[in-house]
Scaffold this motif. Structure first.
Motif, PDB file in Angstrom:
ATOM      1  N   GLU A 131     -45.261  31.414  -4.839  1.00  0.00           N
ATOM      2  CA  GLU A 131     -46.467  31.831  -4.119  1.00  0.00           C
ATOM      3  C   GLU A 131     -46.998  33.161  -4.628  1.00  0.00           C
ATOM      4  OE1 GLU A 131     -43.133  33.114  -1.262  1.00  0.00           O
ATOM      5  OE2 GLU A 131     -43.497  31.672  -2.852  1.00  0.00           O
ATOM      6  N   ASP A 182     -35.788  14.333  -0.161  1.00  0.00           N
ATOM      7  CA  ASP A 182     -36.970  13.973  -0.948  1.00  0.00           C
ATOM      8  C   ASP A 182     -37.195  15.107  -1.950  1.00  0.00           C
ATOM      9  OD1 ASP A 182     -39.488  13.480  -2.005  1.00  0.00           O
ATOM     10  OD2 ASP A 182     -40.305  12.712  -0.125  1.00  0.00           O
ATOM     11  N   ASP A 215     -38.987  15.328  -4.698  1.00  0.00           N
ATOM     12  CA  ASP A 215     -40.379  15.589  -5.084  1.00  0.00           C
ATOM     13  C   ASP A 215     -41.082  16.438  -4.024  1.00  0.00           C
ATOM     14  OD1 ASP A 215     -40.390  14.190  -7.551  1.00  0.00           O
ATOM     15  OD2 ASP A 215     -40.597  12.286  -6.485  1.00  0.00           O
ATOM     16  N   ALA A 216     -40.853  16.112  -2.758  1.00  0.00           N
ATOM     17  CA  ALA A 216     -41.472  16.885  -1.679  1.00  0.00           C
ATOM     18  C   ALA A 216     -40.932  18.318  -1.652  1.00  0.00           C
ATOM     19  CB  ALA A 216     -41.240  16.197  -0.332  1.00  0.00           C
ATOM     20  N   VAL A 261     -39.902  19.992  -4.299  1.00  0.00           N
ATOM     21  CA  VAL A 261     -40.538  20.693  -5.412  1.00  0.00           C
ATOM     22  C   VAL A 261     -41.926  21.180  -5.012  1.00  0.00           C
ATOM     23  CG1 VAL A 261     -41.624  20.286  -7.665  1.00  0.00           C
ATOM     24  CG2 VAL A 261     -39.235  19.660  -7.291  1.00  0.00           C
ATOM     25  N   LYS A 262     -42.663  20.330  -4.317  1.00  0.00           N
ATOM     26  CA  LYS A 262     -44.019  20.718  -3.913  1.00  0.00           C
ATOM     27  C   LYS A 262     -44.009  21.736  -2.782  1.00  0.00           C
ATOM     28  CE  LYS A 262     -46.113  16.307  -5.271  1.00  0.00           C
ATOM     29  NZ  LYS A 262     -46.798  15.066  -4.803  1.00  0.00           N
ATOM     30  N   GLY A 263     -43.142  21.515  -1.792  1.00  0.00           N
ATOM     31  CA  GLY A 263     -43.183  22.366  -0.607  1.00  0.00           C
ATOM     32  C   GLY A 263     -42.427  23.659  -0.736  1.00  0.00           C
ATOM     33  N   LEU A 276     -43.696  25.042  -4.636  1.00  0.00           N
ATOM     34  CA  LEU A 276     -45.134  25.013  -4.900  1.00  0.00           C
ATOM     35  C   LEU A 276     -45.430  24.447  -6.289  1.00  0.00           C
ATOM     36  CD1 LEU A 276     -46.054  28.477  -3.349  1.00  0.00           C
ATOM     37  CD2 LEU A 276     -45.747  26.266  -2.218  1.00  0.00           C
ATOM     38  N   ASP A 277     -44.691  23.423  -6.658  1.00  0.00           N
ATOM     39  CA  ASP A 277     -44.825  22.711  -7.933  1.00  0.00           C
ATOM     40  C   ASP A 277     -44.346  23.509  -9.142  1.00  0.00           C
ATOM     41  OD1 ASP A 277     -45.583  20.116  -7.345  1.00  0.00           O
ATOM     42  OD2 ASP A 277     -47.711  20.619  -7.204  1.00  0.00           O
ATOM     43  N   GLN A 278     -43.729  24.665  -8.908  1.00  0.00           N
ATOM     44  CA  GLN A 278     -43.177  25.455 -10.019  1.00  0.00           C
ATOM     45  C   GLN A 278     -41.693  25.140 -10.192  1.00  0.00           C
ATOM     46  OE1 GLN A 278     -44.693  27.433 -12.223  1.00  0.00           O
ATOM     47  NE2 GLN A 278     -46.695  27.038 -11.332  1.00  0.00           N
ATOM     48  N   TYR A 293     -38.642  30.993  -1.637  1.00  0.00           N
ATOM     49  CA  TYR A 293     -38.502  29.565  -1.945  1.00  0.00           C
ATOM     50  C   TYR A 293     -37.233  28.999  -1.329  1.00  0.00           C
ATOM     51  CZ  TYR A 293     -34.945  30.519  -5.537  1.00  0.00           C
ATOM     52  OH  TYR A 293     -33.806  30.901  -6.197  1.00  0.00           O
ATOM     53  N   ARG A 344     -37.879  28.329   2.334  1.00  0.00           N
ATOM     54  CA  ARG A 344     -38.628  27.078   2.514  1.00  0.00           C
ATOM     55  C   ARG A 344     -37.734  25.874   2.212  1.00  0.00           C
ATOM     56  NH1 ARG A 344     -42.659  30.191  -0.253  1.00  0.00           N
ATOM     57  NH2 ARG A 344     -42.164  29.118  -2.206  1.00  0.00           N
TER      58      ARG A 344
END
Length: 509
Positions: free
Chosen positions: A256, A303, A305-306, A308-310, A313-315, A371, A374
Motif C-alpha cells: 500500500e 484462497d 489468489d484472494a 495475494v490481492k487482499g 495488493l497484487d504485489q 501485509y 491483513r
C-alpha cells in the motif's frame, strides 16, 4: 584420498548497550569532502543481536549482512561464488571439504582474517549456536585448521546442499568473526567483521550508523558511498513521509505504501519477484494438528489468489514452499493441497472427528508489516468458511519468538527467507512442531546423500510428499521485493531475496 578440485575467482529483544565501534573512529560524512557520500535508509524492525549464531529472525540478519562475510556466497542463479574462500576441494565420498582462505582478507580494523578465525567461528556455531543455527549445519561434524591458509570441514554424512547452505546471503551461522576480538568483546552488542561496512555506533531501537570498510578485500564490491545510516522506524507511514521529505533516501515499502508513492515525482519504485514466503506454521505436536487431515483442511481452506490481492495488493504471487524464482520450484497445480476446496476441507475435518469444526488460535507477529496484519485477518475469514474458527493472538516480536521457539502455538504466521540451499525451505524446524514423519526423514536423507546431479529432482519429490502430509508448514504467497528511493539515489535495484548486500551497489549523488 583423491580430491575433486573447485576453484573460484575473486569477484529481541532490545540491545541494552550502545554498540561499540570496531575501530574507534567516527563516521565520515558528506561534509568532510567531495568523496564523502551518505545513504540513509529506514528499516521497520531493529536487530535482536549482532551475533550471527544467535537469532533466527530475518530482520536481525539484515544488519549482519552489512558487516560480515562468509566463505562462499550463492548468487541469484543458485551458483556458488567465492568470498573469504578462494577455492575448495571435495573428497570422493563427499564427506570432506578443504577451503583455501583468501590471502589479504582483513577485518575492518585491519587485522588479518586467518584460518584460526574460520575454525573458531564454526566451532563456536557447533557449541554455542541457537538450535536454529545449528540445524542449518546439521551435517557438519567439525571444522579444523589445516595450516595458515586452509581449513577442513568434516561432515557427518554427505550433504549435496552443503555449499549452497554455506553460501546463504543471510549468514546465519556462517558469518566469520574474529577469534581475538571475541575473547574480549560481547558479540551480541559489539561488532568486528570483514564485510563491506563497519559499525560506528548503534542506538537500540533508533539507528545503526556504519561507514565503508576501507579494508574490504573486494574493491570491486565495496560500497559506492562512504556512510550508511539505518533508521529503525516501526511506523511505515512515517517511513513514507520520511522518503517523501528527503529525511530518508530509501525504504522497503509495503504494497500500500508503494501505491501511495506510485505517482510521486520525487520517489522511484523498483520491484522484482521475491523469494521470501509467507507461511503458516502448524504445531503438529499438539492435537488436533497431529492429524494430517486437519492440517490439509487448513491448507485447502485458504484462497491464495484472494490473499495475494487482499493482503499483498497484487504485489505477490501464490507460492508453495519453494517460490518461483528459486531453483526446482513446482507449479501449484502439481501439488495436492495448494488449491482451495472448502468442501473437501470440511470432509477432512469430519473424517478426523470434527464434523462441527474446530476452534484454534493464530499467534500473529504484530508490528512486522501491514501485509502480515491483513494476511492474519484473511486467514481467519477464509478458515471460518470451512468451520475452522480462528482467534488471532497478536504478539510483539519477543513474545512471538518465544511462542515459536518453544512450540507454544496452534498455528503461527511467519516469513521464511531465501537461504541458498532450497532444502532449508523444506526442512522441519527442530523443537517448533511435532516429530518429523519417517518418510520425510528418509526422503531428506536421500536428497542430501544422493548424487548432486539428482538433488533438484529429489527436492521436488520431497516437496510433493510434504504437500501431501502438510508438514512442516503451509506456504501461501511470495511477496515481491520492493524498494522506494528519493532523489539522492541515482540508481538502485532490490535483491529478490530481500538480502541487504545490494545496498553496496546503490548509487547516490
Amino acid at each position: 584420498m583423491r580430491l575433486t578440485r573447485f576453484r573460484g575467482t575473486a569477484a529481541i529483544g532490545v540491545l541494552a548497550l550502545t554498540l561499540l565501534t570496531a575501530c574507534g573512529g567516527s563516521s565520515t560524512t558528506a561534509s568532510q569532502g567531495s568523496k564523502g557520500t551518505k545513504l540513509v535508509i529506514a528499516e521497520t524492525v531493529p536487530p535482536q543481536t549482532f551475533d550471527p549464531i544467535q537469532s533466527s529472525q530475518i530482520a536481525t540478519m539484515y544488519a549482519w549482512q552489512l558487516v560480515y562475510n562468509g566463505l562462499v556466497k550463492v548468487d541469484g542463479e543458485g551458483k556458488v561464488q567465492p568470498e573469504i574462500a578462494t577455492g575448495w576441494t571435495l573428497s570422493d565420498d563427499r564427506m570432506t571439504y578443504d577451503f583455501t582462505i583468501r590471502s589479504g582478507a582483513k577485518f575492518s580494523d585491519g587485522t588479518p582474517l586467518t584460518a584460526d578465525d574460520v575454525e573458531f567461528s564454526f566451532q563456536r556455531l557447533l557449541t554455542e549456536g541457537l538450535p536454529y543455527a545449528k540445524a542449518r549445519f546439521a551435517s557438519l561434524a567439525s571444522v579444523t585448521k589445516v595450516d595458515e591458509t586452509h581449513v577442513r570441514f568434516q561432515l557427518k554424512t554427505a550433504d549435496a546442499g552443503f555449499l549452497l547452505n554455506l553460501g546463504s546471503p543471510f549468514l546465519i551461522g556462517s558469518g566469520i568473526v574474529s577469534k581475538a576480538w571475541a575473547a574480549s568483546h560481547d558479540l551480541k552488542t559489539q561488532v568486528l567483521g570483514a564485510g563491506p561496512f563497519q559499525v560506528v555506533s548503534y542506538a537500540p531501537n533508533s539507528q545503526l550508523v556504519l561507514k565503508r570498510n576501507e579494508n574490504y578485500w573486494d574493491a570491486n564490491a565495496a560500497p559506492k558511498y562512504t556512510d550508511l545510516q539505518v533508521k529503525y522506524m516501526p511506523d511505515q507511514a512515517a517511513q513514507v513521509a520520511a522518503v517523501q521529505s528527503g529525511q530518508v533516501d530509501l525504504i522497503f515499502p509495503s504494497a500500500e505504501n508503494a501505491l501511495q508513492l506510485k505517482n510521486n515525482r520525487t520517489v522511484q519504485i523498483s520491484s522484482v519477484p521475491g523469494t521470501n514466503t509467507v507461511r503458516l506454521n502448524i504445531n503438529s505436536g499438539r492435537a488436533p494438528f497431529d492429524n494430517p487431515d486437519v492440517r490439509a483442511a487448513i491448507s485447502l481452506a485458504l484462497d491464495r489468489d484472494a490473499i495475494v490481492k487482499g493482503a499483498f495488493l497484487d504485489q505477490a504471487v501464490p507460492s508453495s514452499q519453494l517460490p518461483a524464482p528459486t531453483p526446482w520450484d513446482l507449479p501449484l497445480g502439481q501439488l495436492a493441497n495448494q488449491t482451495r476446496d472448502v468442501n473437501k476441507a470440511k470432509q477432512l475435518l469430519a473424517a478426523a472427528g470434527h464434523p462441527d469444526g474446530i476452534d484454534i488460535t493464530l499467534t500473529h507477529l504484530a508490528g512486522y508489516g501491514t501485509y502480515l496484519d491483513r494476511f492474519a485477518d484473511l486467514v481467519k475469514t477464509q478458515l471460518a468458511e470451512a468451520g475452522i474458527n480462528v482467534t488471532i493472538q497478536a504478539e510483539q516480536n519477543p513474545v512471538w519468538l518465544d511462542h515459536q521457539n518453544n512450540a507454544n502455538y496452534d498455528i503461527l504466521d511467519n516469513v521464511y527467507a531465501f537461504t541458498g540451499d532450497p532444502m532449508s525451505l523444506l526442512s522441519p524446524r527442530p523443537g517448533r512442531q511435532g516429530p518429523t514423519p519417517p518418510e520425510v526423514t528418509a526422503l531428506m536423507a536421500k536428497a542430501a546423500q544422493g548424487d548432486p546431479a539428482e538433488y533438484g529432482a529429489n527436492l521436488q519429490a520431497l516437496m510433493q510428499l510434504e504437500d501431501k502430509l502438510v508438514f512442516p508448514d503451509i506456504a501461501v504467497a511470495a511477496p515481491n521485493a520492493m524498494i522506494a528511493y528519493g532523489p539522492n539515489v541515482t540508481s538502485a535495484t532490490p535483491d529478490p531475496t530481500l538480502a541487504r548486500q545490494f545496498l553496496t551497489d546503490v548509487a547516490v549523488k
